[in-house]
Design a protein around this motif. Structure first.
Motif, PDB file in Angstrom:
ATOM      1  N   ARG A   1       0.882  -1.170   0.000  1.00  0.00           N
ATOM      2  CA  ARG A   1       0.000   0.000   0.000  1.00  0.00           C
ATOM      3  C   ARG A   1       0.915   1.214   0.000  1.00  0.00           C
ATOM      4  O   ARG A   1       1.600   1.464   0.992  1.00  0.00           O
ATOM      5  N   LEU A   2       0.947   1.954  -1.095  1.00  0.00           N
ATOM      6  CA  LEU A   2       1.827   3.115  -1.232  1.00  0.00           C
ATOM      7  C   LEU A   2       1.027   4.377  -0.945  1.00  0.00           C
ATOM      8  O   LEU A   2       0.103   4.717  -1.680  1.00  0.00           O
ATOM      9  N   SER A   3       1.392   5.045   0.118  1.00  0.00           N
ATOM     10  CA  SER A   3       0.737   6.283   0.506  1.00  0.00           C
ATOM     11  C   SER A   3       1.741   7.427   0.416  1.00  0.00           C
ATOM     12  O   SER A   3       2.769   7.409   1.082  1.00  0.00           O
ATOM     13  N   VAL A   4       1.444   8.384  -0.451  1.00  0.00           N
ATOM     14  CA  VAL A   4       2.290   9.559  -0.639  1.00  0.00           C
ATOM     15  C   VAL A   4       1.409  10.771  -0.375  1.00  0.00           C
ATOM     16  O   VAL A   4       0.303  10.864  -0.919  1.00  0.00           O
ATOM     17  N   ALA A   5       1.894  11.683   0.444  1.00  0.00           N
ATOM     18  CA  ALA A   5       1.116  12.876   0.796  1.00  0.00           C
ATOM     19  C   ALA A   5       0.588  13.570  -0.456  1.00  0.00           C
ATOM     20  O   ALA A   5       1.332  13.790  -1.410  1.00  0.00           O
ATOM     21  N   GLY A   6      -0.701  13.888  -0.427  1.00  0.00           N
ATOM     22  CA  GLY A   6      -1.318  14.595  -1.537  1.00  0.00           C
ATOM     23  C   GLY A   6      -1.682  13.723  -2.719  1.00  0.00           C
ATOM     24  O   GLY A   6      -2.180  14.211  -3.722  1.00  0.00           O
ATOM     25  N   GLU A   7      -1.435  12.421  -2.634  1.00  0.00           N
ATOM     26  CA  GLU A   7      -1.720  11.483  -3.725  1.00  0.00           C
ATOM     27  C   GLU A   7      -2.731  10.441  -3.254  1.00  0.00           C
ATOM     28  O   GLU A   7      -2.784  10.125  -2.063  1.00  0.00           O
ATOM     29  N   PRO A   8      -3.505   9.869  -4.176  1.00  0.00           N
ATOM     30  CA  PRO A   8      -4.404   8.777  -3.779  1.00  0.00           C
ATOM     31  C   PRO A   8      -3.597   7.536  -3.393  1.00  0.00           C
ATOM     32  O   PRO A   8      -2.477   7.336  -3.873  1.00  0.00           O
TER      33      PRO A   8
ATOM     34  N   ARG B   1      -2.217   4.013  -3.529  1.00  0.00           N
ATOM     35  CA  ARG B   1      -1.956   3.083  -4.629  1.00  0.00           C
ATOM     36  C   ARG B   1      -1.597   1.735  -4.042  1.00  0.00           C
ATOM     37  O   ARG B   1      -0.985   1.647  -2.994  1.00  0.00           O
ATOM     38  N   HIS B   2      -1.940   0.703  -4.771  1.00  0.00           N
ATOM     39  CA  HIS B   2      -1.475  -0.643  -4.444  1.00  0.00           C
ATOM     40  C   HIS B   2      -0.431  -0.994  -5.485  1.00  0.00           C
ATOM     41  O   HIS B   2      -0.684  -0.905  -6.688  1.00  0.00           O
TER      42      HIS B   2
ATOM     43  N   ARG C   1      -6.894  -1.804  -9.265  1.00  0.00           N
ATOM     44  CA  ARG C   1      -5.770  -1.369 -10.107  1.00  0.00           C
ATOM     45  C   ARG C   1      -4.475  -1.533  -9.324  1.00  0.00           C
ATOM     46  O   ARG C   1      -4.381  -1.135  -8.170  1.00  0.00           O
ATOM     47  N   LEU C   2      -3.506  -2.114  -9.983  1.00  0.00           N
ATOM     48  CA  LEU C   2      -2.160  -2.241  -9.434  1.00  0.00           C
ATOM     49  C   LEU C   2      -1.200  -1.440 -10.295  1.00  0.00           C
ATOM     50  O   LEU C   2      -1.411  -1.298 -11.506  1.00  0.00           O
TER      51      LEU C   2
END
Length: 172
Positions: free
Chosen positions: A83-90, A92-93, A128-129
């Motif tokens: 689970r990729l969490s980047v500030a200001g971004e949705p 992503r898996h 979506r991956l």
């Protein structure tokens, strides 16, 4: 979850491969990642020997599953779902660290590893991956294209890495 299957070895005939769902911090998975770093790192070495900076590696808490292939009990291949969490971004898996050890190549294990991660993502309801690789890894790019992954714009945090190539795959 453990899955056993027969697969043809590159030079040694059929071998039993066992796939195990484990964690990012499993020492066998970490050992394969270290092999990957040792093999791939020199491709991206800075000409003057200075270290390159990359986004931080995933933490164990970000990884839903790390798939590990064992051939005769030996770690052979791996791939992980992050689970990729980047500030200001949705959110992503992301598929991380698809790697097959040198002694186990040419057996279809990389494609199997991708399918395992894709299956885990579907079970979690992921539609979506995405994944990131580098432009100096033509074998990885060929694998992703062969497995139905399409190029997508480079996404954060990899947009700061000049050699990034990103791919995505949607699920029905």
């Amino acid at each position: 979850m453990t899955v056993r299957l027969e697969t043809g070895a590159g030079t040694g005939g059929p071998a039993v491969v066992t796939w195990v769902a484990t964690g990012w911090d499993d020492p066998r998975v970490a050992a394969l990642r270290a092999l990957m770093d040792a093999e791939i790192g020199p491709r991206y070495a800075h000409p003057d020997g200075a270290p390159r900076s990359y986004p931080p590696a995933p933490s164990a808490g970000e990884v839903d599953v790390a798939w590990l292939a064992l051939a005769g009990g030996e770690p052979a291949a791996t791939a992980s779902l992050r689970r990729l969490s980047v500030a200001g971004e949705p959110l992503r898996h992301e598929v991380k660290r698809v790697f097959v050890g040198p002694a186990h190549r040419r057996r279809g294990l990389a494609a199997q590893a991708l399918r395992r991660v894709e299956g885990s993502a579907r079970e979690l309801g992921v539609r979506r991956l995405v994944l990131q690789t580098g432009d100096r890894q033509p074998e990885a790019i060929a694998l992703y294209e062969r497995e139905g992954w399409a190029p997508v714009p480079v996404y954060p945090p990899y947009d700061a890495v000049a050699h990034s190539r990103c791919f995505g795959k949607d699920f029905d």
